[in-house]
Each structure stands twice: as structure tokens, then as C-alpha cells.
Design a protein around this motif. Structure first.
Motif, PDB file in Angstrom:
ATOM      1  N   ASP A 249       4.106 -10.579  -3.424  1.00 43.59           N
ATOM      2  CA  ASP A 249       5.005 -10.504  -2.275  1.00 43.59           C
ATOM      3  C   ASP A 249       5.120 -11.870  -1.595  1.00 43.59           C
ATOM      4  O   ASP A 249       6.227 -12.339  -1.305  1.00 43.59           O
ATOM      5  CB  ASP A 249       4.466  -9.470  -1.280  1.00 43.59           C
ATOM      6  CG  ASP A 249       5.542  -8.951  -0.361  1.00 43.59           C
ATOM      7  OD1 ASP A 249       6.630  -9.556  -0.320  1.00 43.59           O
ATOM      8  OD2 ASP A 249       5.303  -7.944   0.320  1.00 43.59           O
ATOM      9  N   ASN A 250       3.994 -12.501  -1.328  1.00 43.79           N
ATOM     10  CA  ASN A 250       4.025 -13.818  -0.693  1.00 43.79           C
ATOM     11  C   ASN A 250       2.739 -14.571  -1.001  1.00 43.79           C
ATOM     12  O   ASN A 250       1.725 -14.353  -0.342  1.00 43.79           O
ATOM     13  CB  ASN A 250       4.212 -13.674   0.828  1.00 43.79           C
ATOM     14  CG  ASN A 250       4.350 -15.030   1.508  1.00 43.79           C
ATOM     15  OD1 ASN A 250       4.094 -16.074   0.906  1.00 43.79           O
ATOM     16  ND2 ASN A 250       4.764 -15.027   2.748  1.00 43.79           N
ATOM     17  N   ALA A 253       1.094 -16.605   2.052  1.00 42.50           N
ATOM     18  CA  ALA A 253       0.431 -15.773   3.055  1.00 42.50           C
ATOM     19  C   ALA A 253      -0.855 -15.191   2.485  1.00 42.50           C
ATOM     20  O   ALA A 253      -1.853 -15.069   3.198  1.00 42.50           O
ATOM     21  CB  ALA A 253       1.356 -14.660   3.518  1.00 42.50           C
TER      22      ALA A 253
ATOM     23  N   LEU B 369       3.720 -10.531   4.414  1.00 44.15           N
ATOM     24  CA  LEU B 369       4.193 -10.031   3.128  1.00 44.15           C
ATOM     25  C   LEU B 369       5.520  -9.344   3.419  1.00 44.15           C
ATOM     26  O   LEU B 369       5.532  -8.217   3.923  1.00 44.15           O
ATOM     27  CB  LEU B 369       3.193  -9.035   2.544  1.00 44.15           C
ATOM     28  CG  LEU B 369       1.749  -9.519   2.450  1.00 44.15           C
ATOM     29  CD1 LEU B 369       0.846  -8.387   1.984  1.00 44.15           C
ATOM     30  CD2 LEU B 369       1.640 -10.695   1.504  1.00 44.15           C
ATOM     31  N   PRO B 370       6.651 -10.003   3.155  1.00 40.05           N
ATOM     32  CA  PRO B 370       7.921  -9.495   3.689  1.00 40.05           C
ATOM     33  C   PRO B 370       8.326  -8.126   3.169  1.00 40.05           C
ATOM     34  O   PRO B 370       8.873  -7.339   3.927  1.00 40.05           O
ATOM     35  CB  PRO B 370       8.932 -10.564   3.256  1.00 40.05           C
ATOM     36  CG  PRO B 370       8.268 -11.337   2.182  1.00 40.05           C
ATOM     37  CD  PRO B 370       6.796 -11.255   2.434  1.00 40.05           C
ATOM     38  N   THR B 371       8.044  -7.816   1.901  1.00 41.01           N
ATOM     39  CA  THR B 371       8.517  -6.527   1.396  1.00 41.01           C
ATOM     40  C   THR B 371       7.440  -5.447   1.485  1.00 41.01           C
ATOM     41  O   THR B 371       7.627  -4.356   0.983  1.00 41.01           O
ATOM     42  CB  THR B 371       9.031  -6.636  -0.058  1.00 41.01           C
ATOM     43  OG1 THR B 371       7.922  -6.941  -0.904  1.00 41.01           O
ATOM     44  CG2 THR B 371      10.076  -7.716  -0.202  1.00 41.01           C
ATOM     45  N   SER B 372       6.320  -5.759   2.101  1.00 46.29           N
ATOM     46  CA  SER B 372       5.299  -4.737   2.308  1.00 46.29           C
ATOM     47  C   SER B 372       5.377  -4.224   3.741  1.00 46.29           C
ATOM     48  O   SER B 372       5.921  -4.886   4.618  1.00 46.29           O
ATOM     49  CB  SER B 372       3.906  -5.323   2.059  1.00 46.29           C
ATOM     50  OG  SER B 372       3.820  -5.828   0.758  1.00 46.29           O
TER      51      SER B 372
END
Lengths: 370, 531
Positions: A249-250, A253, B369-372
């Protein structure tokens, strides 16, 4: 054209995946399931519509062809068993693609890893052919997993240590694997009588037990089923599974919050390679009884298609893979019944994927307007 | 009032899906006028100006320039009509010179490319001279500091013949000296007949430079006022609005940070009696991603419950320092000890366990976490700790429960714990990151630009949380490019210049101009300087 639209939706038909972890409560949950399932259903219908139109345009009977594709898996016991036998390498190669993808890495080397797994399994199965099944069979499968993992591990090492792009390394390792198995099948354990580059058969103890009367279902199917549950649970509930999803996801981060991202990306590749390796070993132990050239078929591409269709859901993946296995088995029947080349099925699969990807755009528009 | 206004926007409406970003907004700006466009985050200031500059198409409403109705569908239209805009992020080609950047996209006059550039250079020099925008036309842009790059951007607009100049939050990264110079240039421009629109959320600045100001809130215009008829208190009250309950007078700290009060007014907030030793950094040396040593031999002591603020212009080692303090970036040399435990050299996860919490500057890139969902985002970083696991597996039910509590406690505006973090607004994303940071029960809290882009309510919330943490004995490091903010909340202010400490002040003794000099590398050599 009008005839095509009457295509009956086949029972338990093609890739209609369940809601991948659509968690919510009350009415929201129902809406969530609909939003998750609708794109699959629409994409499959559209793909068959367009595919049917193409078949018709090429001068073949579209209805007969598509009926054969959809129903032959369920017409006979043989059909179902063959479909499940195809499902095993498809689902495993899909894991080989989807697990590294969860960490943001692209493994395009499933066929090489599968061939290495087959070679590893065959090597054990041939060398220790006299051992009893209780020892030899697990050893064969484990050897396959390890061989696939090591092969992917080369790419993982290059990635983590030297930042070599994994797409390049995994693709190129496929070509190395072709040479390698060619050498194994023609020089190390060649079977001169096979008429095709292949090794000698593995020992009886290395064969997966069959279930039911001939033609029996090999027990690798059950093994993979258990594995599928294990993976779905592991991705959702273990800290490592969570870290993999977080990194996908990232990565920045995740790094900042204590995840060792590059190590994890490497681990994802190795796990994926292990899955592909298992596919090779199971096909040796359950289907072919030996390692033979060309056994990788087009499982690499099918794995990628399934992995993308499942959209990161390890729960949906086995179901999608089953849908694709149905189409793949149906392809042969289609060629027999309607003389349509088997490649047509690949076209349909590609269309499903395309429509599925397009549906993201459409869905966002619809949701935005709502 | 017989003259027509320079710019007239009438009943402009703009919707994004279900959100009404601009609700029938009207704006009138006269010639020879600096017009402040004031409001919190999400008030619609930038949206309105993006409509004027042709970046957004309004659903309805009209725009008149010099009394003539115009249709603006692209920035090109806007530029042709004499509207120029300076955005918060500059769109410049780093490797080009000032002249090349300015002329890019405009036809060059003269017979040859060389002659055209020479003519342009002369014109740029003339503009630069006339408006006091001091720039070397031949300098390569990437070597210029932010303040000068902004001048390049203004010159770009003037070169294209702008008579209405829009500036979007232009002072964010400027030192007090640069702000003064900018405002002087703006005054020169309006004296020559131009109009300037200044988008800002800092009340003090509007009062310093604007002739008129329009306050916006929730996509609507609240009021347009003359400079002479208002003061800081009054404007703050209008900005926050009565709709949010009774307006409370901000504390002095908040007032300084919000810009309603001049810095230096914080006298008396100094902590009496000193702090117990907490965090100690000795000789820390840190390299950036390209291997360049940006922080060298850095020493720092932060007491328990103390807030140390670092003031500096972006790019002076802030990110590297913050990441080193947070255990994300390895130390080249030196050591860091947090409340007794030596953490340098250990993996990041152990720093988190040791109570080091980091609120990064770039929330989207480094924070979430943008899509979580919010649940997943809150658990990140503590996902291996015993308190989120049951029989080795992550207990999602309990995690959702805690997420719901955090949503409540931190007033995160979201439908449920499953709402994707990427779908939240900037302020709510920051609340999620803060909630995560405080869940670690921090002993050392590192905040980098913690309130950038946040509205008054969220800013106030962040300060309250920081104070709560210090009350519990947490050591806090605030790194911010907003000098007012650093001065307002820190017990001790340190100016950061090229990765070194260029000066240190107790909160009672700060002089913003002196800090401004030090953080731009001035006055460090000469003792005393010209304070």
C-alpha cells in the motif's frame, strides 16, 4: 448477434469471485458485496459477448463454441478432475505472482520457478526412487518448493542487495531455466523412449495418491486447497501478512513505522517462487510422473491474469483460478466441437481482465455521481 | 465610485460530486488594491482562484474583468486576459536559468533565439528593478532558495502582462525578512495600477498588506471588509464563525501561531525550574538519500516535558534530522538516547517500542496506507506488539474497537473504522497519524510541520495534544517552517541552517527577525549581529 446474447449463464460458471474480505455491517455490507461482485459478473458477460461475436465473425458457430467452453468441465467426472488438475498449477502460479505483488513487486518468473520446482522434485523422485512414499513423496514436494524458492531467491537477492529490478531478473531467469531443464531432460536423466525431451519416470513412492477409481483425482488438489486457506488466513491475520499488505500500500509509510520493507519484498519473492515450485513438483508427482519440457504450458500468463483479477484478495484468488481452469479445460473441447482454435479462450480471458480493469473507472464514476 | 472594478466574480458555483465547494461566491477587486482572501482549510479560497485562473470550470456564475464579461476555460485564457497566478508549489524547470524559466511557453521576439533571450533578459531585469524583486536573471533555478524562486514565479506572471496577480499562501516558506520584501513589492505593484489577490490563513499578514479582505468559510463568502474597519480579533471571530459554537478567544500561544498576535508576545510562558534530562543526541551525523552529509556532529538535549522547536527554511536538513531522531534514517556517527535507553543502531521497530513516535511532514507519502482502512492505519507500527495480538494473530475485532474509540477521541471525520485513509481530508489524515503516534505512549515525539495546511480547529487540536503529551513527561521536538508556530509552542527555539544549530533562544527571549537572519545563514559569524 442476437443468438449470442442468449448464452445461458452456466452453473457455477466462470470467474465469479466471492467478496474479497468485504467487511462491514448491515445494509453497507450488502451494498459492498454488490459493488464487489458486479464488476466480475458484468465483465464476464461482456467478454463472452465480444468473444462470441469474434467467433461468429470468424465463421464458427459461436453458441456451440461457448457452450463447450463453459460446460465441458461439468459434463463428466473426467472433465471435473482434469479441470481441478489444471486448477492446481494455475492457482499456485497466481500466488507466485500475487504474493510478491502484495509487497509491490512483480514476479514474472513463475514458469521458470515452476520448471525448477519440477526439476527439483524429479531429481529427488528419480534419485531415491526406491524409498517408501511416506518419505519420498514429502521429500519430492519439499524439494520442488525449495528449488522454486531458490530460483526466485536469486532475483530477491539481486533486488535487496543490488536493487536490480525484479521484473528483469525474474523474466531473464525464465530463459535460463529453459536451458537448464533442457540439459536435465536430454543429458542428466534422459528418457530416450519418450519421443520428447523428458526425464525418466520418478519412483512409485514419489507419486501423489489418487482419490477415487481411475481416472482418479490426485491428492495434490487437497493439499493446495488447504494451502489456499492457510494463505488467506495468514495474509489477513498474521503480522507478516499485514506487513506485506502495508508495504504494497505504501512502502515509505511502512518503513517509517518499523517494517523492514526490502527484506519483506525479498521474502515475498521467495515465497512466490516456492508456490510456483510446488506447482512444478505437484505436476510431476501427480500428473506427468516425470519432468518434461513444455510442462509449464502458459501457466505464467494465466497466473498473472488470475493474480490481477483477484485484485489483491487472497480469498478471491482460488475462486478466480477455478473459473480460469474451467475456461482452459473447455478450450480443448471447444476446438473439438466447433473447430475454434484453443487460443480463442485466451482472448476471452484477456477480455475479462480488460473489462474488469475498465470497471474500476466506471465504478468510480458511478460512485462519484451517486 | 464611478470606476468599474478591475475584477468582478458573481455568484460562482462549483461542485465536486456531492460537495458544494463554492456556494454562489461573489468577489470584487478594484484596481490598485491588495485584496486578502482569508479562510481556514477547505474554505474554498484556492478553489475560487483556480476557477478564475481557468484550472476549474465553474458550474455557474460570471467573471468580469474591467467591466467586460469573459470566459476563462484554461490558464492560457486567463494569462491572455491579464490574470497571473503563483501557486504554492512552483512549476519550474530546475536546470534552466531564471530567464529561460520565465520565457518558457511564450513566443520570443527578435530575429534569433539568442536575440530573443537577450530582449527577454532586459525585460526581466526591468521588471525585477521596478518592483523590487531582486533576482539574478542568469542564475540556475535549482540553486536558488525558495524565496527567490517565488520571485521568479511572480516575475513570470508579470512578464506575461498580468494586471491581476493571485498569490496562493505565498509566505509559508519565507523568512520574516523575505515576507517584508514581498509585501513591499506587492505595494509597488498596486501603486502602479495592478491588483493583487493574496490567499492566506494568516490574519496578521492580511492586516499588514491588504486594503480589503474577503473572509470565506465552508465554500461561501462570509464578509468583505476594509482594512480600516477591522482588527485581528474581529477577523479571527469571523473566520472561525459562530456556527462552530461560541467563539473562544484563542490562548496567546494559539494567537501567535494563527497570526492574530505578533510573535514575541509569548512572554511569561517560559517553563520555570528547568526539565529533567530526557533525550540526548550526541554528535549525530546523517546523510541524505544521495549520500551527502546534511547533518554533522549534532548535539541536542531535550528534557522530559520540554518542547524544542527547530525553525528553518525547507531543505536545511530538517527531513534528515527528523528521520534520524525517529530511528528511520541510520546515523553515520553519534548516538541517541531516549529516556535512558540507547537506541542508535537498532532497527526502527525497536525505536517504536522504546516510545519514539514520528509525525512526518509529508502525510500522504510517509504517513498513511491510502487504500487501507483507518483500523489498519492505526495498527501500523504496533502490529507486532502484544497488545494487538491474540494467540499470535492480529485481533481485528479489538483493533476495530480501538479504532472506533480513536475516531471518537480525535474527532476524525469518517463513516467507520473501515473508511480508507486516502479518502480522508488532510486534517483528518493528520488526526489519524497523531492518534497512531499517541497510541505508542511516546517518550519522544517528533513532529515535522504538524499543522501545515490545517484549519484553525485542527491546529488548535494538535497543540492541545502536544501539551497533553508534555504534561505526561514526553519530550517533544517540533520542526517547522512556520516560524510563528515554532515560537508559539516551543520552550526553546533553535534556528537550523544547513544542518547545524545557528542560534538558540528561550521562548521568552525570541526575536523573530534575529531568528530569520540566523536561519538564512546570516549573523552567525559576527557576534551579536545587528539584532
Amino acid at each position: 448477434m442476437s443468438t449470442i446474447e442468449q448464452n445461458p449463464p452456466s452453473p457455477g460458471g466462470p470467474p465469479s469471485a466471492p467478496p474479497p474480505a468485504a467487511k462491514g455491517r448491515g445494509a453497507g455490507a450488502a451494498a459492498g458485496i454488490v459493488w464487489t461482485l458486479a464488476p466480475y459478473v458484468v465483465s464476464v458477460l461482456l467478454a463472452f459477448l465480444v468473444g462470441g461475436a469474434l467467433i461468429q465473425a470468424m465463421g464458427y458457430p459461436a453458441v456451440d463454441a461457448l457452450e463447450a467452453v463453459l460446460t465441458s468441465s461439468f459434463d463428466s467426472r473426467f472433465g471435473l478432475i482434469e479441470t481441478l488438475h489444471k486448477w492446481v498449477p494455475i492457482v499456485l502460479c497466481a500466488y507466485a505472482f500475487a504474493i510478491p505483488l502484495a509487497t509491490g513487486k512483480f514476479n514474472i518468473g513463475a514458469e521458470g520457478q515452476m520448471l525448477l520446482g519440477a526439476t527439483g522434485g524429479a531429481a529427488i523422485g528419480i534419485t531415491f526412487s526406491d524409498l517408501p512414499a511416506i518419505v519420498l513423496l514429502p521429500a519430492t514436494l519439499v524439494a520442488g518448493v525449495l528449488a522454486g524458492a531458490v530460483w526466485a531467491g536469486i532475483a530477491a537477492l539481486l533486488l535487496v542487495r543490488f536493487r536490480v529490478n525484479e521484473v528483469l531478473s525474474t523474466v531473464l531467469l525464465n530463459f535460463v531455466s529453459f536451458k537448464l531443464i533442457d540439459w536435465v531432460a536430454t543429458k542428466v536423466w534422459p528418457d530416450a523412449g519418450a519421443g520428447h525431451p523428458a526425464t525418466t519416470p520418478v519412483g512409485e513412492g514419489a507419486r501423489l495418491p489418487l482419490i477415487g477409481e481411475a481416472p482418479g483425482l490426485h491428492s495434490g488438489v487437497l493439499l493446495v486447497l488447504a494451502l489456499a486457506i492457510f494463505i488467506a488466513v495468514g495474509m489477513r491475520f498474521t503480522p507478516t501478512g499485514f506487513e506485506m499488505r502495508a508495504v504494497g500500500d505504501n512502502p515509505r509509510a511502512s518503513l517509517i513505522n518499523g517494517v523492514r520493507t526490502s527484506r519483506l519484498a525479498g521474502a515475498g519473492l521467495v515465497l512466490g517462487g516456492g508456490a510456483a515450485g510446488l506447482a512444478g513438483a505437484i505436476d510431476v508427482a501427480g500428473v506427468h510422473g516425470r519432468m518434461l519440457e513444455g510442462m509449464q504450458s502458459n501457466f505464467l500468463i494465466l497466473g498473472i491474469i488470475v493474480g490481477l483479477m483477484a485484485r489483491g484478495s487472497m480469498l478471491a484468488l482460488p475462486f478466480v483460478a477455478f473459473g480460469i481452469a474451467v475456461l482452459e479445460f473447455g478450450a480443448g473441447t471447444m476446438q473439438l466441437v466447433a473447430a475454434v482454435p484453443v487460443e480463442m479462450v485466451l482472448v476471452i480471458e484477456a477480455l475479462i481482465l480488460l473489462f474488469l480493469l475498465l470497471s474500476d473507472l466506471v465504478r468510480n464514476r458511478l460512485r462519484g455521481a451517486a | 465610485m464611478t470606476t468599474t472594478a478591475r475584477l468582478e466574480m458573481t455568484e460562482v458555483v462549483k461542485t465536486f460530486g456531492p460537495v458544494r465547494a463554492l456556494d454562489s461566491v461573489s468577489l470584487e477587486v478594484g484596481a490598485r488594491e491588495v485584496h486578502g482572501l482569508l479562510g481556514g482549510n477547505g474554505a474554498g479560497k484556492t478553489t475560487l482562484m483556480n476557477v478564475l485562473f481557468g484550472l476549474y470550470k465553474a458550474d455557474s456564475g460570471t467573471v468580469r474583468i474591467d467591466g467586460r464579461e469573459v470566459t476563462i476555460t484554461s490558464p492560457r485564457d486567463a494569462i491572455e486576459l491579464g490574470v497571473g497566478m503563483v501557486h504554492q508549489t512552483f512549476l519550474q524547470v530546475d536546470t534552466y536559468t531564471v530567464v529561460e524559466n520565465v520565457v518558457l511557453g511564450t513566443p520570443l521576439e527578435g530575429g534569433s533565439h539568442r536575440a530573443g533571450l537577450a530582449a527577454a533578459r532586459a525585460k526581466i531585469a526591468e521588471i525585477s528593478e521596478r518592483f523590487g524583486l531582486d533576482v539574478d536573471p542568469d542564475a540556475v533555478v535549482e540553486e536558488l532558495p525558495v524565496g527567490v524562486r517565488q520571485r521568479v514565479e511572480i516575475i513570470k506572471a508579470l512578464y506575461r502582462g498580468a494586471k491581476v496577480l493571485i498569490l496562493d499562501e505565498p509566505t509559508t516558506n519565507l523568512t520574516p525578512q523575505e515576507v517584508d520584501a514581498l509585501f513591499a513589492s506587492l505595494r509597488t505593484m498596486v501603486a502602479e495600477g495592478m491588483s493583487v489577490i493574496l490567499i492566506t490563513h494568516k490574519i496578521r499578514e492580511t492586516l499588514a498588506v491588504c486594503d480589503k479582505m474577503t473572509v470565506m468559510r465552508d465554500g461561501a463568502r462570509v464578509q468583505t471588509l476594509d482594512r480600516a474597519d477591522t482588527d485581528a480579533e474581529h477577523l479571527a471571530a469571523i473566520m472561525v464563525g459562530e456556527s462552530h459554537g461560541s467563539y473562544e478567544t484563542p490562548t496567546l500561544t494559539e494567537a501567535v501561531a494563527l497570526g492574530t498576535e505578533a510573535p514575541g508576545a509569548v512572554v511569561g510562558e517560559e517553563h520555570v525550574g528547568g526539565f529533567e534530562p530526557g533525550v540526548s543526541v550526541v554528535g549525530a551525523t546523517v546523510r541524505n538519500d544521495h549520500g551527502v552529509e546534511l547533518v554533522s556532529g549534532f548535539d541536542l538535549e531535550v528534557g522530559k516535558g520540554e518542547i524544542v522547536g527547530f525553525a528553518g527554511v525547507a531543505g536545511n536538513g530538517q527531513v534528515e534530522l527528523a528521520e534520524a531522531l525517529a530511528g528511520v534514517r541510520p546515523l553515520e556517527r553519534g548516538s541517541i538516547t531516549v529516556h535512558g535507553s540507547a537506541l542508535s543502531g537498532k532497527p526502527t521497530a525497536q525505536w517504536l517500542d522504546g516510545g519514539v513516535a514520528y509525525v512526518p511532514e509529508d502525510r500522504h507519502r510517509d504517513g498513511i496506507l491510502p487504500t487501507s482502512g483507518i483500523t489498519e492505519n492505526l495498527i501500523l507500527g504496533s502490529h507486532r506488539s502484544a497488545r494487538v495480538r491474540r494467540r499470535g494473530l492480529i485481533d481485528w475485532r479489538a483493533a476495530r474497537q480501538r479504532a472506533a474509540e480513536a475516531i471518537d477521541k480525535f474527532s476524525i471525520r469518517a463513516d467507520s473504522p473501515a473508511t480508507r485513509a486516502g479518502d480522508l481530508s488532510g486534517g483528518n489524515i493528520q488526526r489519524v497519524i497523531l492518534a497512531r503516534a499517541f497510541a505508542h505512549r511516546p517518550r519522544l515525539l517528533i513532529l515535522h510541520n504538524p499543522t501545515r495546511g490545517l484549519d484553525i480547529g485542527s491546529t488548535r487540536f494538535v497543540y492541545e495534544q502536544i501539551r497533553e503529551a508534555t504534561a505526561a513527561g514526553c519530550s517533544v521536538v517540533v520542526i517547522s517552517e512556520d516560524l510563528d508556530e515554532v515560537i508559539a509552542i516551543a520552550d526553546r527555539v533553535i534556528a537550523l541552517y544547513q544542518g547545524t544549530q545557528a542560534g538558540e533562544w528561550a521562548s521568552s527571549q525570541v526575536d523573530p527577525y534575529e531568528i530569520g537572519r540566523r536561519m538564512t545563514g546570516l549573523g552567525t559569524a559576527s557576534v551579536g549581529g545587528a539584532a
